[in-house]
Design an enzyme around this catalytic site. Structure first.
Site, PDB file in Angstrom:
ATOM      1  N   SER A 144      11.014   4.663  -1.386  1.00 33.70           N
ATOM      2  CA  SER A 144      11.577   3.073  -1.169  1.00 33.70           C
ATOM      3  C   SER A 144      12.898   3.894  -0.747  1.00 33.70           C
ATOM      4  CB  SER A 144      11.863   2.747  -2.769  1.00 33.70           C
ATOM      5  OG  SER A 144      13.023   1.686  -2.176  1.00 33.70           O
ATOM      6  N   TYR A 157      12.515   2.115 -12.155  1.00 29.16           N
ATOM      7  CA  TYR A 157      11.612   2.343 -10.648  1.00 29.16           C
ATOM      8  C   TYR A 157      12.187   2.869  -9.903  1.00 29.16           C
ATOM      9  CZ  TYR A 157      10.986   0.167  -5.555  1.00 29.16           C
ATOM     10  OH  TYR A 157       9.481   0.066  -4.424  1.00 29.16           O
TER      11      TYR A 157
HETATM   12  N1  LIG Z   1       8.320  -5.084  -0.569  1.00 30.38           N
HETATM   13  C1  LIG Z   1       9.732  -4.262  -0.480  1.00 30.38           C
HETATM   14  O1  LIG Z   1      10.668  -4.844  -0.368  1.00 30.38           O
HETATM   15  C2  LIG Z   1       9.804  -2.336  -0.699  1.00 30.38           C
HETATM   16  C3  LIG Z   1      10.774  -1.300  -0.723  1.00 30.38           C
HETATM   17  C4  LIG Z   1      10.423  -0.510  -0.476  1.00 30.38           C
HETATM   18  C5  LIG Z   1       9.964  -0.088  -1.207  1.00 30.38           C
HETATM   19  N2  LIG Z   1       8.238  -0.478  -1.476  1.00 30.38           N
HETATM   20  C6  LIG Z   1       7.323   0.330  -2.071  1.00 30.38           C
HETATM   21  O2  LIG Z   1       6.043  -0.552  -1.012  1.00 30.38           O
HETATM   22  C7  LIG Z   1       5.108  -0.697  -2.073  1.00 30.38           C
HETATM   23  C8  LIG Z   1       3.812  -1.591  -1.411  1.00 30.38           C
HETATM   24  O3  LIG Z   1       4.227  -2.665  -2.246  1.00 30.38           O
HETATM   25  P1  LIG Z   1       4.600  -3.546  -1.579  1.00 30.38           P
HETATM   26  O4  LIG Z   1       6.497  -4.332  -1.107  1.00 30.38           O
HETATM   27  O5  LIG Z   1       2.967  -4.007  -0.456  1.00 30.38           O
HETATM   28  O6  LIG Z   1       4.295  -4.402  -2.834  1.00 30.38           O
HETATM   29  P2  LIG Z   1       3.074  -5.228  -3.019  1.00 30.38           P
HETATM   30  O7  LIG Z   1       3.111  -7.046  -2.457  1.00 30.38           O
HETATM   31  O8  LIG Z   1       3.104  -6.172  -4.294  1.00 30.38           O
HETATM   32  O9  LIG Z   1       1.833  -4.805  -2.718  1.00 30.38           O
HETATM   33  C9  LIG Z   1       1.554  -3.341  -4.657  1.00 30.38           C
HETATM   34  C10 LIG Z   1       0.382  -2.658  -3.891  1.00 30.38           C
HETATM   35  O10 LIG Z   1       0.314  -2.043  -4.709  1.00 30.38           O
HETATM   36  C11 LIG Z   1      -0.524  -2.719  -5.760  1.00 30.38           C
HETATM   37  N3  LIG Z   1       0.094  -1.176  -7.183  1.00 30.38           N
HETATM   38  C12 LIG Z   1       0.551  -2.143  -8.354  1.00 30.38           C
HETATM   39  N4  LIG Z   1      -0.063  -1.871  -9.621  1.00 30.38           N
HETATM   40  C13 LIG Z   1      -1.163  -0.992  -8.990  1.00 30.38           C
HETATM   41  C14 LIG Z   1      -2.029   0.414 -10.361  1.00 30.38           C
HETATM   42  N5  LIG Z   1      -1.717   0.297 -11.676  1.00 30.38           N
HETATM   43  N6  LIG Z   1      -2.776   1.152 -10.114  1.00 30.38           N
HETATM   44  C15 LIG Z   1      -3.390   0.829  -8.383  1.00 30.38           C
HETATM   45  N7  LIG Z   1      -2.730  -0.079  -7.397  1.00 30.38           N
HETATM   46  C16 LIG Z   1      -2.002  -0.799  -8.172  1.00 30.38           C
HETATM   47  C17 LIG Z   1      -1.284  -3.754  -5.675  1.00 30.38           C
HETATM   48  O11 LIG Z   1      -2.540  -4.106  -6.246  1.00 30.38           O
HETATM   49  P3  LIG Z   1      -3.588  -4.328  -7.165  1.00 30.38           P
HETATM   50  O12 LIG Z   1      -2.362  -5.818  -8.234  1.00 30.38           O
HETATM   51  O13 LIG Z   1      -4.722  -5.220  -6.539  1.00 30.38           O
HETATM   52  O14 LIG Z   1      -3.390  -3.202  -8.519  1.00 30.38           O
HETATM   53  C18 LIG Z   1      -0.819  -3.826  -4.410  1.00 30.38           C
HETATM   54  O15 LIG Z   1      -2.328  -4.000  -3.529  1.00 30.38           O
HETATM   55  C19 LIG Z   1       5.097   0.102  -3.319  1.00 30.38           C
HETATM   56  O16 LIG Z   1       5.262   1.589  -3.524  1.00 30.38           O
HETATM   57  C20 LIG Z   1       6.993  -0.703  -3.355  1.00 30.38           C
HETATM   58  O17 LIG Z   1       7.401  -0.126  -5.050  1.00 30.38           O
HETATM   59  C21 LIG Z   1       8.099  -2.286  -1.225  1.00 30.38           C
END
Ligand SMILES: NC(=O)c1ccc[n+]([C@@H]2O[C@H](COP(=O)([O-])OP(=O)(O)OC[C@H]3O[C@@H](n4cnc5c(N)ncnc54)[C@H](OP(=O)(O)O)[C@@H]3O)[C@@H](O)[C@H]2O)c1
Length: 267
Positions: A144, A157
């Protein structure tokens, strides 16, 4: 992007939603073979079925909880028995935070580290020996911009994402004389369920969409940038809106950036 990803065996964590789901569809269009992991098996099946419709050669659904570290080596063995080898691991699974330090019990801090940092490390360590045996592999890690600078309500985080940078920069140096490559991906705001799923001080999900997340990049745009970085062998990429400027301000004008952060409207 030609055929770089064609028939490559690509394991995506966080594949049930958001950026991971978008990566699955983008890779499906390239004819990749997918291994899709997260906790929610029903959602993974939905993504696998859509990915197959979009051209994925095979989609293996492998449920995995990043907080259950002891189970991870066995899961990696199971996957390797089925697919033989993994060409690319994209560590995308993770969970965010929306709580002030003073309102966050240590248990919640630990949970964020267990999932984001130790879960990613456990999976990487379990797959690395096979990549070395086959003398191939690329490990991408979605951290991130919060892995480059801290911001209010994201303390643990940000810590978990900074920790990933320390770990994977070290690993990259250790692997410099092997064909295995490491890409750190630092997104700004991307429109996904990340803020809905973010932990509050109670340890429960916030349950609501933040404005900034809602106005963020589309997940398929993020996926395209991530795949381009992997294909080009980039060590680290940053993308997003004006929040990307934070990386430069932190590096060149740290005191000024502290003032900016202290005045920022934080959701
Ligand atoms: N969206 C943003 O603005 C943003 C910005 C910077 C970084 N990120 C990073 O991008 C990545 C993906 O996030 P996203 O934005 O796509 O959010 P999201 O839609 O909430 O997706 C998060 C994913 O992580 C999985 N996950 C959560 N807890 C888990 C666990 N204990 N074991 C295995 N899988 C788990 C969830 O699946 P389940 O619930 O099915 O386990 C889901 O597939 C994350 O690492 C996040 O920190 C996102």
């Amino acid at each position: 992007m030609s055929d770089f990803f064609y028939q490559k065996r690509i394991w995506i964590t966080g594949a049930s939603s958001g950026i991971g789901e978008a990566l699955a569809y983008a890779l499906a269009a390239h004819g990749a073979q997918l291994i899709l992991s997260a906790r929610n098996e029903a959602e993974l099946q939905r993504v696998a079925s859509e990915a197959t419709d979009r051209g994925a050669k095979n989609s293996l659904v492998q449920p995995l909880d990043l907080a259950q570290h002891d189970a991870i080596p066995g899961i990696v063995d199971t996957v390797l028995k089925q697919v033989g080898k993994v060409d690319i691991l994209i560590n995308c699974g993770g969970i965010s935070q929306r709580s002030l330090v003073l309102d966050t019990p240590l248990e919640v801090d630990k949970r964020l580290m267990e999932v984001n940092f130790f879960g990613t490390v456990a999976l990487t360590k379990a797959i690395l020996p096979s990549m070395l045996t086959h003398q191939l592999g690329h490990i991408a890690v979605v951290t991130s911009l919060t892995g480059k600078f801290g911001s209010p309500k994201r303390s643990a985080y940000a810590a978990s994402k900074h920790a990933l940078h320390g770990f994977f920069d070290s690993l990259r140096a250790e692997l410099a004389h092997t064909p295995i490559r490491i890409t750190l991906v630092c997104p700004g705001f991307v429109r996904t369920n990340v803020s809905i799923n973010a932990l509050t001080g109670s340890g429960r999900a916030q349950g609501t969409m933040d404005d900034a997340t809602d106005k963020g990049l589309a997940a398929d745009d993020a996926a395209r940038r991530i795949l381009r970085a992997i294909q080009n062998g980039k060590e680290e990429i940053w993308f997003g809106g004006k929040e990307v400027l934070g990386v430069y301000l932190k590096r060149f004008f740290p005191a000024y950036f502290s003032k900016v952060l202290s005045k920022a409207k934080v959701t």
